[in-house]
Design a protein around this motif. Structure first.
Motif, PDB file in Angstrom:
ATOM      1  N   ALA A  26       0.847  -1.188   0.000  1.00  0.00           N
ATOM      2  CA  ALA A  26       0.000   0.000   0.000  1.00  0.00           C
ATOM      3  C   ALA A  26       0.883   1.238   0.000  1.00  0.00           C
ATOM      4  N   ALA A  27       0.403   2.277  -0.673  1.00  0.00           N
ATOM      5  CA  ALA A  27       1.024   3.597  -0.669  1.00  0.00           C
ATOM      6  C   ALA A  27       0.012   4.549  -0.045  1.00  0.00           C
ATOM      7  N   VAL A  28       0.451   5.344   0.919  1.00  0.00           N
ATOM      8  CA  VAL A  28      -0.463   6.219   1.643  1.00  0.00           C
ATOM      9  C   VAL A  28       0.110   7.630   1.703  1.00  0.00           C
ATOM     10  N   VAL A  29      -0.726   8.604   1.351  1.00  0.00           N
ATOM     11  CA  VAL A  29      -0.405  10.019   1.526  1.00  0.00           C
ATOM     12  C   VAL A  29      -1.409  10.551   2.535  1.00  0.00           C
ATOM     13  N   LEU A  30      -0.935  10.879   3.722  1.00  0.00           N
ATOM     14  CA  LEU A  30      -1.813  11.408   4.762  1.00  0.00           C
ATOM     15  C   LEU A  30      -2.150  12.868   4.478  1.00  0.00           C
ATOM     16  N   ALA A  31      -3.406  13.223   4.693  1.00  0.00           N
ATOM     17  CA  ALA A  31      -3.848  14.606   4.490  1.00  0.00           C
ATOM     18  C   ALA A  31      -3.244  15.503   5.561  1.00  0.00           C
ATOM     19  N   ALA A  32      -2.979  16.738   5.189  1.00  0.00           N
ATOM     20  CA  ALA A  32      -2.427  17.707   6.133  1.00  0.00           C
ATOM     21  C   ALA A  32      -3.356  17.931   7.320  1.00  0.00           C
ATOM     22  N   ASP A  33      -4.652  17.756   7.103  1.00  0.00           N
ATOM     23  CA  ASP A  33      -5.622  17.975   8.179  1.00  0.00           C
ATOM     24  C   ASP A  33      -6.082  16.677   8.846  1.00  0.00           C
ATOM     25  N   CYS A  34      -5.271  15.633   8.752  1.00  0.00           N
ATOM     26  CA  CYS A  34      -5.611  14.362   9.397  1.00  0.00           C
ATOM     27  C   CYS A  34      -5.739  14.601  10.901  1.00  0.00           C
ATOM     28  N   PRO A  35      -6.865  14.216  11.511  1.00  0.00           N
ATOM     29  CA  PRO A  35      -7.086  14.504  12.934  1.00  0.00           C
ATOM     30  C   PRO A  35      -6.027  13.868  13.841  1.00  0.00           C
ATOM     31  N   ALA A  36      -5.715  14.564  14.908  1.00  0.00           N
ATOM     32  CA  ALA A  36      -4.707  14.097  15.864  1.00  0.00           C
ATOM     33  C   ALA A  36      -5.054  12.733  16.439  1.00  0.00           C
ATOM     34  N   GLU A  37      -6.347  12.462  16.661  1.00  0.00           N
ATOM     35  CA  GLU A  37      -6.719  11.159  17.233  1.00  0.00           C
ATOM     36  C   GLU A  37      -6.459  10.013  16.255  1.00  0.00           C
ATOM     37  N   VAL A  38      -6.533  10.294  14.954  1.00  0.00           N
ATOM     38  CA  VAL A  38      -6.189   9.271  13.965  1.00  0.00           C
ATOM     39  C   VAL A  38      -4.671   9.106  13.927  1.00  0.00           C
ATOM     40  N   LEU A  39      -3.943  10.201  13.862  1.00  0.00           N
ATOM     41  CA  LEU A  39      -2.479  10.133  13.826  1.00  0.00           C
ATOM     42  C   LEU A  39      -1.926   9.439  15.064  1.00  0.00           C
ATOM     43  N   ALA A  40      -2.534   9.667  16.217  1.00  0.00           N
ATOM     44  CA  ALA A  40      -2.049   9.067  17.465  1.00  0.00           C
ATOM     45  C   ALA A  40      -2.145   7.547  17.445  1.00  0.00           C
ATOM     46  N   GLY A  41      -3.070   6.999  16.668  1.00  0.00           N
ATOM     47  CA  GLY A  41      -3.233   5.557  16.618  1.00  0.00           C
ATOM     48  C   GLY A  41      -2.427   4.871  15.543  1.00  0.00           C
ATOM     49  N   ILE A  42      -1.723   5.640  14.715  1.00  0.00           N
ATOM     50  CA  ILE A  42      -0.958   5.045  13.617  1.00  0.00           C
ATOM     51  C   ILE A  42       0.415   4.631  14.121  1.00  0.00           C
ATOM     52  N   ARG A  43       0.640   3.332  14.094  1.00  0.00           N
ATOM     53  CA  ARG A  43       1.948   2.753  14.374  1.00  0.00           C
ATOM     54  C   ARG A  43       1.929   1.337  13.822  1.00  0.00           C
ATOM     55  N   ASP A  44       3.005   0.623  13.967  1.00  0.00           N
ATOM     56  CA  ASP A  44       3.095  -0.734  13.436  1.00  0.00           C
ATOM     57  C   ASP A  44       1.871  -1.530  13.873  1.00  0.00           C
ATOM     58  N   SER A  45       1.153  -2.083  12.912  1.00  0.00           N
ATOM     59  CA  SER A  45      -0.119  -2.755  13.194  1.00  0.00           C
ATOM     60  C   SER A  45       0.026  -3.927  14.151  1.00  0.00           C
ATOM     61  N   LYS A  46       1.214  -4.495  14.247  1.00  0.00           N
ATOM     62  CA  LYS A  46       1.422  -5.611  15.170  1.00  0.00           C
ATOM     63  C   LYS A  46       1.308  -5.165  16.619  1.00  0.00           C
ATOM     64  N   THR A  47       1.387  -3.861  16.882  1.00  0.00           N
ATOM     65  CA  THR A  47       1.303  -3.358  18.255  1.00  0.00           C
ATOM     66  C   THR A  47      -0.107  -2.909  18.630  1.00  0.00           C
ATOM     67  N   LEU A  48      -1.065  -3.020  17.715  1.00  0.00           N
ATOM     68  CA  LEU A  48      -2.431  -2.557  17.959  1.00  0.00           C
ATOM     69  C   LEU A  48      -3.383  -3.720  18.173  1.00  0.00           C
ATOM     70  N   SER A  49      -4.418  -3.485  18.966  1.00  0.00           N
ATOM     71  CA  SER A  49      -5.460  -4.491  19.120  1.00  0.00           C
ATOM     72  C   SER A  49      -6.249  -4.597  17.820  1.00  0.00           C
TER      73      SER A  49
END
Length: 150
Positions: free
Chosen positions: A36-59
């Motif tokens: 996958a290729a992803v371009v995050l929007a400049a206005d991506c909400p902080a609560e979304v950005l806070a949850g982005i990390r290696d998927s193996k570390t997320l429930s």
């Protein structure tokens, strides 16, 4: 925690936007390699950005919530190389092909691309690698929310 440091470096050199690219399930026993290729929007909400990390570390629940939220705040391209292509090319070359396809599937060519790992596919724009990029780059880490195989 991933942040935008690597993206900001590329924006300073090449302008924006910057896409993060990574594979999902590299080295499949059977089936395609998917990227996958992803371009995050400049206005991506902080609560979304806070949850982005290696998927193996997320429930599983957190991964699902992010998978639903992220398409509203990012441009996303998915690429794959089939099992036949893997057999013909080898898994590394097939992964590079899938990454090329993911970037080509974006609605707009980015100014630059960050690729997780230490090898670059041939791309029509500047690109740099980032070893363990899913742990350091938000754009790369965001890709793991975009494939049903994560």
């Amino acid at each position: 925690m991933p942040d935008f440091s690597l993206e900001h470096t590329l924006v300073a050199r090449f302008g924006g936007p910057v896409a993060g690219v990574d594979e999902v399930g590299r080295g499949p026993w059977a089936g395609p390699v998917v990227t996958a290729a992803v371009v995050l929007a400049a206005d991506c909400p902080a609560e979304v950005l806070a949850g982005i990390r290696d998927s193996k570390t997320l429930s599983a629940a957190r991964r699902q919530a992010l998978a639903e939220a992220l398409p509203r705040h990012a441009a996303i391209g998915i690429g794959a190389a089939s099992a036949t292509e893997i057999d013909r090319l080898n898994v590394l070359a097939a992964t590079m092909l899938a990454m090329q396809r993911a970037v080509a599937a974006l609605p707009e060519l980015p100014a630059a691309v960050l690729v997780d790992g230490n090898r670059l596919p041939a791309l029509p724009c500047p690109a740099e690698t980032a070893v363990r990029g899913d742990a350091t780059s938000l754009s790369i880490a965001a890709r793991s929310r975009q494939c049903g195989r994560c």
